[in-house]
Scaffold this active site. Structure first.
Site, mmCIF file in Angstrom:
data_model
loop_
_atom_site.group_PDB
_atom_site.id
_atom_site.type_symbol
_atom_site.label_atom_id
_atom_site.label_comp_id
_atom_site.label_asym_id
_atom_site.label_seq_id
_atom_site.Cartn_x
_atom_site.Cartn_y
_atom_site.Cartn_z
ATOM 1 N N GLY A 11 0.837 -1.207 0.000
ATOM 2 C CA GLY A 11 0.000 0.000 0.000
ATOM 3 C C GLY A 11 0.865 1.248 0.000
ATOM 4 O O GLY A 11 1.829 1.325 0.747
ATOM 5 N N ARG A 72 1.248 -5.257 -5.848
ATOM 6 C CA ARG A 72 1.241 -6.461 -5.018
ATOM 7 C C ARG A 72 1.614 -7.612 -5.951
ATOM 8 O O ARG A 72 1.200 -7.636 -7.107
ATOM 9 C CB ARG A 72 -0.132 -6.642 -4.372
ATOM 10 C CG ARG A 72 -0.416 -5.480 -3.405
ATOM 11 C CD ARG A 72 -1.356 -5.849 -2.280
ATOM 12 N NE ARG A 72 -1.125 -5.002 -1.113
ATOM 13 C CZ ARG A 72 -1.831 -3.895 -0.829
ATOM 14 N NH1 ARG A 72 -2.782 -3.484 -1.627
ATOM 15 N NH2 ARG A 72 -1.563 -3.208 0.250
ATOM 16 N N ASP A 103 4.220 -4.282 6.388
ATOM 17 C CA ASP A 103 4.708 -5.569 6.901
ATOM 18 C C ASP A 103 4.820 -6.640 5.826
ATOM 19 O O ASP A 103 5.730 -7.483 5.878
ATOM 20 C CB ASP A 103 3.884 -6.045 8.109
ATOM 21 C CG ASP A 103 2.400 -6.129 7.834
ATOM 22 O OD1 ASP A 103 1.969 -5.847 6.701
ATOM 23 O OD2 ASP A 103 1.659 -6.494 8.763
ATOM 24 N N THR A 125 3.985 3.016 5.674
ATOM 25 C CA THR A 125 2.581 2.590 5.693
ATOM 26 C C THR A 125 1.802 3.550 6.577
ATOM 27 O O THR A 125 2.311 3.986 7.613
ATOM 28 C CB THR A 125 2.409 1.146 6.243
ATOM 29 O OG1 THR A 125 1.037 0.949 6.596
ATOM 30 C CG2 THR A 125 3.248 0.884 7.478
ATOM 31 N N ASP A 127 -0.558 2.726 8.378
ATOM 32 C CA ASP A 127 -1.156 1.986 9.494
ATOM 33 C C ASP A 127 -0.392 2.104 10.810
ATOM 34 O O ASP A 127 -0.941 1.799 11.867
ATOM 35 C CB ASP A 127 -1.286 0.496 9.134
ATOM 36 C CG ASP A 127 -2.119 0.277 7.887
ATOM 37 O OD1 ASP A 127 -2.942 1.162 7.561
ATOM 38 O OD2 ASP A 127 -1.957 -0.769 7.241
ATOM 39 N N ASP A 129 1.911 0.198 11.934
ATOM 40 C CA ASP A 129 1.868 -1.128 12.566
ATOM 41 C C ASP A 129 3.166 -1.916 12.431
ATOM 42 O O ASP A 129 3.164 -3.139 12.565
ATOM 43 C CB ASP A 129 0.705 -1.946 11.964
ATOM 44 C CG ASP A 129 0.866 -2.165 10.472
ATOM 45 O OD1 ASP A 129 1.746 -1.519 9.853
ATOM 46 O OD2 ASP A 129 0.115 -2.978 9.907
ATOM 47 N N ARG A 171 -5.949 -1.479 8.915
ATOM 48 C CA ARG A 171 -5.913 -2.950 8.870
ATOM 49 C C ARG A 171 -6.076 -3.540 10.270
ATOM 50 O O ARG A 171 -7.082 -3.281 10.907
ATOM 51 C CB ARG A 171 -4.636 -3.428 8.181
ATOM 52 C CG ARG A 171 -4.688 -3.090 6.692
ATOM 53 C CD ARG A 171 -3.953 -4.058 5.876
ATOM 54 N NE ARG A 171 -2.528 -3.823 5.980
ATOM 55 C CZ ARG A 171 -1.624 -4.399 5.210
ATOM 56 N NH1 ARG A 171 -2.005 -5.249 4.285
ATOM 57 N NH2 ARG A 171 -0.362 -4.127 5.347
HETATM 58 P P1 ADP Z 1 2.277 -3.944 2.694
HETATM 59 O O1 ADP Z 1 3.740 -3.963 2.433
HETATM 60 O O2 ADP Z 1 1.690 -2.587 2.560
HETATM 61 O O3 ADP Z 1 1.942 -4.642 3.986
HETATM 62 P P2 ADP Z 1 1.302 -6.308 1.231
HETATM 63 O O4 ADP Z 1 0.993 -7.082 2.469
HETATM 64 O O5 ADP Z 1 0.338 -6.360 0.124
HETATM 65 O O6 ADP Z 1 1.562 -4.762 1.513
HETATM 66 O O7 ADP Z 1 2.715 -6.836 0.696
HETATM 67 C C1 ADP Z 1 3.304 -6.262 -0.444
HETATM 68 C C2 ADP Z 1 4.043 -7.310 -1.233
HETATM 69 O O8 ADP Z 1 5.107 -7.870 -0.438
HETATM 70 C C3 ADP Z 1 3.236 -8.538 -1.661
HETATM 71 O O9 ADP Z 1 2.437 -8.307 -2.801
HETATM 72 C C4 ADP Z 1 4.339 -9.528 -1.955
HETATM 73 O O10 ADP Z 1 4.929 -9.291 -3.223
HETATM 74 C C5 ADP Z 1 5.367 -9.208 -0.869
HETATM 75 N N1 ADP Z 1 5.168 -10.166 0.234
HETATM 76 C C6 ADP Z 1 4.169 -10.192 1.147
HETATM 77 N N2 ADP Z 1 4.290 -11.262 1.957
HETATM 78 C C7 ADP Z 1 5.385 -11.931 1.542
HETATM 79 C C8 ADP Z 1 6.042 -13.161 1.958
HETATM 80 N N3 ADP Z 1 5.566 -13.893 2.963
HETATM 81 N N4 ADP Z 1 7.161 -13.529 1.296
HETATM 82 C C9 ADP Z 1 7.651 -12.784 0.275
HETATM 83 N N5 ADP Z 1 7.077 -11.660 -0.177
HETATM 84 C C10 ADP Z 1 5.959 -11.228 0.441
#
Ligand code: ADP
Length: 319
Positions: A11, A72, A103, A125, A127, A129, A171
């Site tokens: 995000g 994503r 995260d 972010t 959030d 968090d 979230r």
């Molecule tokens: P944010 O970083 O805002 O929390 P997301 O949770 O959508 O957003 O995560 C962003 C991107 O990080 C995901 O689309 C993916 O490419 C990568 N990602 C998330 N979780 C994992 C994981 N367990 N292992 C590797 N890459 C991950």
């Protein structure tokens, strides 16, 4: 290290641009080459990577969103995807990567670190968090957007004698709700980190009404549930005219506040400083106004916590 990369992922958050600018300029100032990876981990896998110069990050410090774009990417959650990404970086001779995100993005940075590629996480972010930092980039701007909305809604709530339920983002975290609720003078703040009794919310509303209050504002963090459902329940229980406002993605946009620009500049520069010392696998943050860094492999194991004193204070002030 001679060449580093930077990407924004997940995000978007206001201040990501200020962080990218700081990373690029700090790197060039110290004679590093710096490459922008476009579209987050998706662009990393595809090799959507371009060298950035000082001028490429001009005129972005005040802009929301991210000039590197974000995405994503499910493929990056697989070991194969992660190895493809590392290959793309190695092809260009890039030896370290700064990941700006939340995260999920940190999970990606953690995996790269586990594969032996030096990564630095920068918390971006709204959030708030991410463990190991008091503030994440974008939180302050989102908070001010929410406050502005609460103030406006309060005007109409007063004029019409209404109860307003305002659903905010975050979230699983309640930071936006808690801070905005306290700063916006909300009657009740519902956050995932603190269990609430519906009867208590109703009692507060009735108590306020009995002492002649013209309006009430209740802030609901999205992690607690739907603001619409909550408003319906209140209306049914009290018969007070109740409206709901789901603020949604306006919270993610807009020009970053001075606080977020400062935070982004400081954290971005710190990330480059670590890479200049050949230090990888760290997550930078700010704690008690000191720049800090923690092991990126362990940071996400720590629970996200809220300031319980602040929560108590919000209850005391909204009698
Ligand atoms: P944010 O970083 O805002 O929390 P997301 O949770 O959508 O957003 O995560 C962003 C991107 O990080 C995901 O689309 C993916 O490419 C990568 N990602 C998330 N979780 C994992 C994981 N367990 N292992 C590797 N890459 C991950």
């Amino acid at each position: 290290m001679k060449k580093i990369g930077v990407l924004t992922s997940g995000g978007d958050a206001p201040g990501m641009n200020a962080a990218v600018r700081a990373i690029v300029r700090k790197a060039i100032y110290h004679n590093l080459e710096v490459y922008g990876v476009f579209n987050g981990y998706a662009g990393l896998i595809d090799g959507n990577i371009k060298k950035l110069e000082v001028g490429d990050v001009g005129d972005i410090i005040h802009r929301g969103g991210t000039m590197l774009y974000s995405a994503r990417c499910e493929e990056f959650k697989t070991a194969e995807g992660q190895k493809k990404g590392i290959e793309q970086l190695k092809k260009l001779g890039i030896e370290g990567l700064v990941v700006i995100g939340g995260d999920g993005s940190y999970m990606g940075a953690k995996k790269l670190t586990e594969h032996g590629f030096p990564c630095i996480g920068v918390p971006g972010t709204i959030d708030n968090d991410i463990p190991g930092t008091d503030f994440t980039i974008g939180f302050d701007t989102a908070l001010n957007t929410v406050i502005d909305a609460i103030d406006k809604i309060r005007d109409t709530a007063t004029s019409h004698d209404r109860t307003y339920v305002i659903e905010v983002m975050g979230r699983h975290a309640g930071d936006i709700a808690l801070w905005a609720g306290l700063a916006g003078g909300a009657e009740s703040i519902l956050i995932p980190e603190a269990p609430h009794e519906f009867s208590d919310v109703i009692a507060r509303l009735k108590h306020g009404n009995a002492r002649g209050k013209k309006h009430s504002i209740i802030i609901v963090a999205e992690g607690v549930g739907s603001g619409v459902d909550f408003a319906n329940k209140i209306q049914a229980e009290t018969n007070f005219e109740t409206r709901v406002s789901v603020l949604g993605h306006i919270q993610r946009g807009g020009s970053p506040t001075a606080f977020d620009r400062m935070l982004a500049s400081r954290l971005g520069a710190k990330a480059v400083e670590l890479l200049l010392q050949n230090v990888g696998g760290r997550a930078v943050g700010i704690q008690r106004n000191e720049l800090v860094h923690h092991d990126i492999l362990e940071i996400l194991d720590q629970p996200h916590t809220i300031d319980t004193q602040m929560y108590r204070l919000s209850n005391e002030l909204s009698i």
